[in-house]
Design a protein around this motif. Sequence first.
Motif, PDB file in Angstrom:
ATOM      1  N   PRO A  42      77.120  62.644  19.942  1.00 47.15           N
ATOM      2  CA  PRO A  42      76.862  61.309  19.385  1.00 47.15           C
ATOM      3  C   PRO A  42      77.917  60.939  18.346  1.00 47.15           C
ATOM      4  N   VAL A  43      78.407  59.697  18.437  1.00 43.77           N
ATOM      5  CA  VAL A  43      79.435  59.219  17.516  1.00 43.77           C
ATOM      6  C   VAL A  43      79.041  57.837  17.001  1.00 43.77           C
ATOM      7  N   VAL A  44      79.218  57.648  15.703  1.00 45.36           N
ATOM      8  CA  VAL A  44      79.126  56.324  15.096  1.00 45.36           C
ATOM      9  C   VAL A  44      80.489  56.014  14.491  1.00 45.36           C
ATOM     10  N   VAL A  45      80.998  54.831  14.766  1.00 44.24           N
ATOM     11  CA  VAL A  45      82.273  54.396  14.211  1.00 44.24           C
ATOM     12  C   VAL A  45      81.994  53.387  13.098  1.00 44.24           C
ATOM     13  N   VAL A  46      82.668  53.562  11.973  1.00 41.03           N
ATOM     14  CA  VAL A  46      82.631  52.592  10.880  1.00 41.03           C
ATOM     15  C   VAL A  46      84.069  52.168  10.613  1.00 41.03           C
ATOM     16  N   HIS A  47      84.301  50.875  10.451  1.00 39.67           N
ATOM     17  CA  HIS A  47      85.694  50.449  10.247  1.00 39.67           C
ATOM     18  C   HIS A  47      85.836  49.547   9.035  1.00 39.67           C
ATOM     19  N   GLY A  48      87.054  49.589   8.475  1.00 31.93           N
ATOM     20  CA  GLY A  48      87.446  48.681   7.413  1.00 31.93           C
ATOM     21  C   GLY A  48      88.242  47.528   8.002  1.00 31.93           C
ATOM     22  N   GLY A  49      88.961  46.809   7.125  1.00 35.43           N
ATOM     23  CA  GLY A  49      89.698  45.665   7.654  1.00 35.43           C
ATOM     24  C   GLY A  49      90.559  44.940   6.659  1.00 35.43           C
ATOM     25  N   SER A  50      91.259  45.672   5.798  1.00 32.82           N
ATOM     26  CA  SER A  50      92.022  45.010   4.739  1.00 32.82           C
ATOM     27  C   SER A  50      93.045  44.020   5.273  1.00 32.82           C
ATOM     28  N   THR A  51      93.796  44.442   6.275  1.00 33.53           N
ATOM     29  CA  THR A  51      94.873  43.584   6.768  1.00 33.53           C
ATOM     30  C   THR A  51      94.317  42.294   7.345  1.00 33.53           C
ATOM     31  N   VAL A  52      93.269  42.399   8.151  1.00 36.38           N
ATOM     32  CA  VAL A  52      92.695  41.209   8.784  1.00 36.38           C
ATOM     33  C   VAL A  52      92.058  40.296   7.734  1.00 36.38           C
ATOM     34  N   VAL A  53      91.395  40.886   6.741  1.00 33.68           N
ATOM     35  CA  VAL A  53      90.810  40.072   5.670  1.00 33.68           C
ATOM     36  C   VAL A  53      91.904  39.312   4.929  1.00 33.68           C
ATOM     37  N   ASP A  54      92.967  40.012   4.557  1.00 33.77           N
ATOM     38  CA  ASP A  54      94.051  39.355   3.823  1.00 33.77           C
ATOM     39  C   ASP A  54      94.720  38.267   4.665  1.00 33.77           C
ATOM     40  N   GLU A  55      94.922  38.537   5.952  1.00 31.72           N
ATOM     41  CA  GLU A  55      95.529  37.531   6.828  1.00 31.72           C
ATOM     42  C   GLU A  55      94.630  36.314   6.964  1.00 31.72           C
ATOM     43  N   ASP A 108      80.328  53.016  25.770  1.00 29.52           N
ATOM     44  CA  ASP A 108      79.268  52.008  25.752  1.00 29.52           C
ATOM     45  C   ASP A 108      79.005  51.612  24.302  1.00 29.52           C
ATOM     46  N   ALA A 109      79.934  50.839  23.757  1.00 31.53           N
ATOM     47  CA  ALA A 109      79.936  50.511  22.338  1.00 31.53           C
ATOM     48  C   ALA A 109      79.085  49.285  22.049  1.00 31.53           C
ATOM     49  N   VAL A 110      78.430  49.313  20.892  1.00 31.43           N
ATOM     50  CA  VAL A 110      77.631  48.193  20.409  1.00 31.43           C
ATOM     51  C   VAL A 110      78.119  47.834  19.017  1.00 31.43           C
ATOM     52  N   GLY A 111      78.608  46.630  18.830  1.00 31.10           N
ATOM     53  CA  GLY A 111      79.103  46.202  17.529  1.00 31.10           C
ATOM     54  C   GLY A 111      77.984  45.713  16.634  1.00 31.10           C
ATOM     55  N   LEU A 112      77.991  46.152  15.385  1.00 27.39           N
ATOM     56  CA  LEU A 112      76.965  45.791  14.416  1.00 27.39           C
ATOM     57  C   LEU A 112      77.603  45.555  13.052  1.00 27.39           C
ATOM     58  N   SER A 113      77.113  44.570  12.335  1.00 29.19           N
ATOM     59  CA  SER A 113      77.448  44.491  10.918  1.00 29.19           C
ATOM     60  C   SER A 113      76.339  45.178  10.135  1.00 29.19           C
ATOM     61  N   GLY A 161      70.015  56.301  23.282  1.00 28.42           N
ATOM     62  CA  GLY A 161      70.176  55.518  24.501  1.00 28.42           C
ATOM     63  C   GLY A 161      71.562  55.609  25.116  1.00 28.42           C
ATOM     64  N   GLY A 162      72.436  56.434  24.511  1.00 26.52           N
ATOM     65  CA  GLY A 162      73.774  56.614  25.053  1.00 26.52           C
ATOM     66  C   GLY A 162      74.800  55.622  24.535  1.00 26.52           C
ATOM     67  N   TYR A 163      74.430  54.830  23.535  1.00 28.66           N
ATOM     68  CA  TYR A 163      75.362  53.850  22.985  1.00 28.66           C
ATOM     69  C   TYR A 163      76.142  54.432  21.802  1.00 28.66           C
ATOM     70  N   THR A 164      77.299  53.845  21.541  1.00 29.33           N
ATOM     71  CA  THR A 164      78.117  54.208  20.381  1.00 29.33           C
ATOM     72  C   THR A 164      78.170  53.019  19.432  1.00 29.33           C
ATOM     73  N   PRO A 165      77.472  53.082  18.297  1.00 32.43           N
ATOM     74  CA  PRO A 165      77.518  51.975  17.349  1.00 32.43           C
ATOM     75  C   PRO A 165      78.895  51.852  16.696  1.00 32.43           C
ATOM     76  N   VAL A 166      79.368  50.622  16.569  1.00 29.58           N
ATOM     77  CA  VAL A 166      80.611  50.325  15.863  1.00 29.58           C
ATOM     78  C   VAL A 166      80.225  49.409  14.702  1.00 29.58           C
ATOM     79  N   VAL A 167      80.292  49.942  13.495  1.00 33.45           N
ATOM     80  CA  VAL A 167      79.672  49.319  12.323  1.00 33.45           C
ATOM     81  C   VAL A 167      80.736  48.817  11.361  1.00 33.45           C
ATOM     82  N   SER A 168      80.484  47.649  10.791  1.00 30.05           N
ATOM     83  CA  SER A 168      81.380  47.134   9.757  1.00 30.05           C
ATOM     84  C   SER A 168      80.577  46.471   8.658  1.00 30.05           C
ATOM     85  N   PRO A 169      81.130  46.414   7.424  1.00 27.80           N
ATOM     86  CA  PRO A 169      80.566  45.503   6.439  1.00 27.80           C
ATOM     87  C   PRO A 169      80.702  44.070   6.988  1.00 27.80           C
ATOM     88  N   PRO A 170      79.964  43.103   6.467  1.00 30.34           N
ATOM     89  CA  PRO A 170      79.195  43.116   5.224  1.00 30.34           C
ATOM     90  C   PRO A 170      77.874  43.857   5.340  1.00 30.34           C
TER      91      PRO A 170
END
Length: 322
Positions: A42-55, A108-113, A161-170
């Motif tokens: 099982p894997v959960v991904v959490v990501h940042g985003g400085s470059t995209v926020v600044d752009e 089988d990724a699921v994006g979540l804030s 359920g076999g999904y991989t959550p991809v999580v970001s702030p806020p």
Amino acid sequence: MTGSGSEPAAEPPVVVKVGGAKAVDPAGAVGDVAHLAANGRPVVVVHGGSTVVDETLERLGIEPDYVESASGVTGRFTDAETMEAFAMAMAGKLNTELTAQFRSAGVDAVGLSGVDGGLLAGPRKSAVRVVEDGKRKIRRGDHSGRIESVNADLLAGLLDGGYTPVVSPPMAGDEGDGEVTAVNADADRAAAAVAGALDADLVLLTDVAGVYADPDDPETRIDAAATPDELAAVEDAAEGFMGKKVMAAREALEGGAGRVVIADANVRDPVVAALGGEGTTIERAALGGDGTAGGDDEAADGQTGEADGDSGPAEPDGGETA
């Protein structure tokens, strides 16, 4: 089969934090997560985003506003206008694009804030103490928060359920009157909170190979910390953006994570390499005692120089609203 009829212990989940700085290429992490997921880990991904926020701020003509805490930590002040851009960039653009990358790789990724399902929640800090022109002041109107709870049941249900959550702030910010506001939160600390809640291993991917005893010399990388003295040495060595990552590592371990690895995102098979010992590995034993010793909250919600540009400003008095 083991011959004794017993099943081997299942490996713990892995939380992979992918940095948001321009120097961090997520491609290697995407391939590794696909490999791990295909092999049943099982894997959960959490990501940042400085470059995209600044752009995004630049395109909207919004000048980034950085403030300094009394303890000298610099962080982004997130007013209402900046918060709109932040949500657009993180949950709207980057999370969707990264989720699509994972799905293209067969995950089988699921994006979540952090707002979805109250995934990441805690009190909003509407006012913060800052230093301007050498004077301490209180600035109001901030949209940042401290994560105090993680909806682990939501993540566990997706993983089962076999999904991989991809999580970001806020995150979901509690206003104190029952209302919820989307507010800024630091991605390293969000990953730490998730790893602690899931008793997972945490891999913090960045643009360097770990924590260096001499920040200017990659040959001085500290490979491991398994005792309180060794953890103290890592904390002493961590400067700038790395200080925030080591702070997050401590929080993850205090929360229940088994180990934390700070490693290079840009090498081949970065997650697998990190789990195999490439990087700086901090073991739970490094906390000593019962593994719950608290760290210094003074810079708790601070953002330092590197990495994700997605944390709120430092709150030297433990994140209380004024």
